[in-house]
Scaffold this active site. Structure first.
Site, PDB file in Angstrom:
ATOM      1  N   TYR A 193      33.848  31.922  34.352  1.00 19.85           N
ATOM      2  CA  TYR A 193      35.021  31.512  35.215  1.00 19.85           C
ATOM      3  C   TYR A 193      34.556  30.465  36.210  1.00 19.85           C
ATOM      4  O   TYR A 193      34.698  30.833  37.405  1.00 19.85           O
ATOM      5  CB  TYR A 193      35.972  32.463  35.774  1.00 19.85           C
ATOM      6  CG  TYR A 193      36.442  33.505  34.624  1.00 19.85           C
ATOM      7  CD1 TYR A 193      37.766  33.032  33.965  1.00 19.85           C
ATOM      8  CD2 TYR A 193      35.774  34.757  34.307  1.00 19.85           C
ATOM      9  CE1 TYR A 193      37.918  34.149  33.022  1.00 19.85           C
ATOM     10  CE2 TYR A 193      36.492  35.686  33.339  1.00 19.85           C
ATOM     11  CZ  TYR A 193      37.386  35.234  32.798  1.00 19.85           C
ATOM     12  OH  TYR A 193      37.922  36.338  31.913  1.00 19.85           O
TER      13      TYR A 193
ATOM     14  N   CYS B 137      42.116  56.594  38.668  1.00 25.22           N
ATOM     15  CA  CYS B 137      43.494  56.326  37.688  1.00 25.22           C
ATOM     16  C   CYS B 137      42.774  54.979  36.939  1.00 25.22           C
ATOM     17  O   CYS B 137      43.176  53.867  37.118  1.00 25.22           O
ATOM     18  CB  CYS B 137      44.361  56.050  39.072  1.00 25.22           C
ATOM     19  SG  CYS B 137      45.716  55.517  37.883  1.00 25.22           S
TER      20      CYS B 137
ATOM     21  N   SER C 186      40.219  32.268  27.728  1.00 24.82           N
ATOM     22  CA  SER C 186      41.297  32.985  27.997  1.00 24.82           C
ATOM     23  C   SER C 186      42.548  32.913  26.737  1.00 24.82           C
ATOM     24  O   SER C 186      43.087  33.833  26.190  1.00 24.82           O
ATOM     25  CB  SER C 186      42.380  32.464  29.313  1.00 24.82           C
ATOM     26  OG  SER C 186      42.111  31.226  29.439  1.00 24.82           O
TER      27      SER C 186
ATOM     28  N   CYS D 204      42.932  63.392  41.438  1.00 29.22           N
ATOM     29  CA  CYS D 204      43.464  62.359  42.240  1.00 29.22           C
ATOM     30  C   CYS D 204      44.168  62.827  43.511  1.00 29.22           C
ATOM     31  O   CYS D 204      44.910  63.991  43.257  1.00 29.22           O
ATOM     32  CB  CYS D 204      44.544  61.650  41.207  1.00 29.22           C
ATOM     33  SG  CYS D 204      45.639  60.446  42.046  1.00 29.22           S
TER      34      CYS D 204
ATOM     35  N   LEU E 207      28.337  34.502  35.738  1.00 35.85           N
ATOM     36  CA  LEU E 207      29.390  35.337  36.057  1.00 35.85           C
ATOM     37  C   LEU E 207      30.887  34.615  35.312  1.00 35.85           C
ATOM     38  O   LEU E 207      31.864  35.412  35.563  1.00 35.85           O
ATOM     39  CB  LEU E 207      29.603  34.965  37.764  1.00 35.85           C
ATOM     40  CG  LEU E 207      29.232  35.833  38.909  1.00 35.85           C
ATOM     41  CD1 LEU E 207      29.420  35.443  40.148  1.00 35.85           C
ATOM     42  CD2 LEU E 207      29.569  37.511  38.468  1.00 35.85           C
TER      43      LEU E 207
ATOM     44  N   TYR F 154      47.036  37.301  46.147  1.00 37.79           N
ATOM     45  CA  TYR F 154      46.152  38.636  46.350  1.00 37.79           C
ATOM     46  C   TYR F 154      44.929  38.278  47.345  1.00 37.79           C
ATOM     47  O   TYR F 154      44.376  39.215  48.331  1.00 37.79           O
ATOM     48  CB  TYR F 154      45.717  38.768  44.929  1.00 37.79           C
ATOM     49  CG  TYR F 154      44.383  39.907  45.110  1.00 37.79           C
ATOM     50  CD1 TYR F 154      44.662  41.264  45.374  1.00 37.79           C
ATOM     51  CD2 TYR F 154      43.287  39.404  44.569  1.00 37.79           C
ATOM     52  CE1 TYR F 154      43.457  42.005  45.416  1.00 37.79           C
ATOM     53  CE2 TYR F 154      42.102  40.151  44.740  1.00 37.79           C
ATOM     54  CZ  TYR F 154      42.109  41.800  45.178  1.00 37.79           C
ATOM     55  OH  TYR F 154      41.023  42.466  45.296  1.00 37.79           O
TER      56      TYR F 154
ATOM     57  N   ASP G 220      45.809  43.641  42.500  1.00 40.77           N
ATOM     58  CA  ASP G 220      44.929  43.322  41.427  1.00 40.77           C
ATOM     59  C   ASP G 220      45.184  44.437  40.233  1.00 40.77           C
ATOM     60  O   ASP G 220      46.137  45.201  40.368  1.00 40.77           O
ATOM     61  CB  ASP G 220      43.695  43.244  41.957  1.00 40.77           C
ATOM     62  CG  ASP G 220      42.886  44.571  42.122  1.00 40.77           C
ATOM     63  OD1 ASP G 220      43.891  45.630  42.060  1.00 40.77           O
ATOM     64  OD2 ASP G 220      41.654  44.821  42.622  1.00 40.77           O
TER      65      ASP G 220
ATOM     66  N   CYS H  80      43.531  62.563  36.539  1.00 39.61           N
ATOM     67  CA  CYS H  80      44.699  63.027  37.553  1.00 39.61           C
ATOM     68  C   CYS H  80      44.256  64.505  38.199  1.00 39.61           C
ATOM     69  O   CYS H  80      44.594  64.356  39.429  1.00 39.61           O
ATOM     70  CB  CYS H  80      45.987  63.295  36.654  1.00 39.61           C
ATOM     71  SG  CYS H  80      46.497  61.989  35.914  1.00 39.61           S
TER      72      CYS H  80
ATOM     73  N   GLU I 270      35.627  38.917  47.021  1.00 44.03           N
ATOM     74  CA  GLU I 270      36.778  38.898  46.516  1.00 44.03           C
ATOM     75  C   GLU I 270      36.768  38.034  45.113  1.00 44.03           C
ATOM     76  O   GLU I 270      37.401  38.062  44.273  1.00 44.03           O
ATOM     77  CB  GLU I 270      38.030  38.683  47.377  1.00 44.03           C
ATOM     78  CG  GLU I 270      38.274  40.048  48.221  1.00 44.03           C
ATOM     79  CD  GLU I 270      38.645  41.227  47.515  1.00 44.03           C
ATOM     80  OE1 GLU I 270      38.974  41.209  46.228  1.00 44.03           O
ATOM     81  OE2 GLU I 270      38.436  42.160  48.054  1.00 44.03           O
TER      82      GLU I 270
END
Ligand code: SF4
Length: 389
Positions: free
Chosen positions: A96, A206, A328, A216, A94, A134, A152, A213, A51
């Protein structure tokens, strides 16, 4: 959330509609979902690692990093005991990097203060460095089966379309509305599968732009599909444009083809990573700060930084070009110069940097020097113009 949004939210999601959504989603997910390494041998450590790595990074990029991390640090205790530079080096690419520092800090808390056992609820997990609402909910629901909703980027898009919600998702009211809807919809029986199914639906069906759709599983309960307007969602408030900033850097190579890199302090952007030495160009926060060219301001700034930070008095040589990188809120243009140096011409950092060292340029990736993507771009530029002897 506004009263109107609250009211429409309450009436729009009857118990029957919620149940239909949960059933359809679960059936679709169990009929065949992507095989991802962290979905096997589920443990809090593996879920947490995946995560954190998947935040703002694509799954395909994360998979090899996930395997490398687990191979180097099979348990949270191994990760906690590792040297931070080794952890950063494995993370390099990666991006960040604060995520990586927090990851290491959280591992230390779990290993040293909690006996190597992850907290067993979302509320307790929130106390770990780098674990927000999250991530806590993802770990608690997937590893412990707690009824906790996740939200998320993928889930936000799905919810905005399911609800045909016009409140911008990137505002406080929009976010509160989405959390409330996510909490209402999450399955009470199997929150682990439900949450992973929501994320999977956003990732493979989605999708941003035009969703698929016809494939879906929840189109029967989707308000945007019923209205024929899925591509109008999610509604987003326009963000401010990134500020243009300018910097300079020196690719300083000695006669043996070794390159001088310097380590940034821990408490700044890209903290703890090694870079081609340099710094900002004064006044570089101005909107039209320029950059991307060889000029007197860039050369003067670089000469000053090298002198003040590393005691190097040589003037910059050939202009190699510019690399750009978007953080950012800032768009950096970094002008890169060559600097020929003789062995031993560097010394201990005088200011800003915490270390400086020569590295074999042909084997940088395998050495003990984590690099940011920005620095990799600088080295790629230097390689393209054949700086190395
Ligand atoms: Fe997304 Fe279309 Fe499914 Fe609605 S029907 S959730 S818009 S893929």
């Amino acid at each position: 959330m506004t009263h109107d949004a609250q009211r429409s939210f309450e009436t729009a999601w009857s118990d029957g509609r919620v149940a239909d959504l949960r059933d359809a989603l679960a059936g679709w997910y169990h009929a065949g979902h992507r095989k991802l390494p962290w979905r096997e041998d589920i443990s809090p450590y593996r879920v947490w690692l995946s995560e954190i790595m998947c935040q703002q990074t694509q799954v395909a990029t994360v998979i090899p990093y996930f395997h490398r991390f687990l191979s180097a640090f099979p348990t949270v205790t191994d990760l906690a005991a590792a040297d931070e530079q080794d952890v950063l080096a494995l993370w390099a690419g990666l991006g960040y990097y604060r995520r990586c520092r927090n990851l290491h800090a959280a591992a230390k808390v779990v290993a040293n203060e909690l006996g190597g056992v992850f907290p067993g609820s979302a509320a307790e997990l929130l106390a770990l460095p780098g674990v927000g609402r999250y991530t806590a909910a993802a770990i608690a629901s997937i590893a412990f089966g707690e009824v906790a909703a996740v939200l998320d980027g993928n889930v936000k898009r799905v919810l905005a379309r399911l609800d045909a919600e016009d409140t911008p998702v990137n505002t406080g009211p929009g976010e509160r509305l989405q959390w409330a809807l996510a909490e209402k919809l999450v399955s009470r029986d199997d929150p682990a599968s439900h949450n992973q199914a929501m994320m999977e639906l956003g990732a493979v069906v989605c999708k941003p732009g035009t969703p698929d759709c016809p494939r879906c599983p929840v189109s029967d309960v989707c308000a945007a599909f019923a209205a024929g307007t899925p591509d109008q969602y999610p509604v987003k408030k326009k963000k401010k444009k990134a500020v243009a900033v300018r910097g300079v850097a020196a690719v300083c190579v000695d006669d043996d083809g070794r390159i001088l890199l310097a380590r940034r302090p821990d408490d700044v952007l890209l903290g703890g990573l090694w870079e081609a030495p340099g710094g900002p160009v004064d006044g570089s926060t101005a909107k039209d700060s320029g950059g991307g060219e060889d000029d007197g301001a860039g050369r003067a700034a670089l000469t000053q930084h090298l002198s003040e930070r590393l005691g190097i008095r040589d003037a910059p040589g050939a202009y190699l070009g510019a690399v750009t990188h978007v953080f950012s809120h800032r768009r950096l243009t970094l002008d890169v110069y060559q600097l020929r140096a003789t062995k031993g011409s560097s010394r201990d950092p005088l200011s800003f940097y915490t270390a400086a060292s020569w590295f074999d340029a042909s084997a940088l990736g395998s050495q003990h020097a984590p690099l940011s993507r920005l620095t990799e771009k600088v080295l790629e530029l230097a390689s393209d113009v054949q700086v190395w002897p």
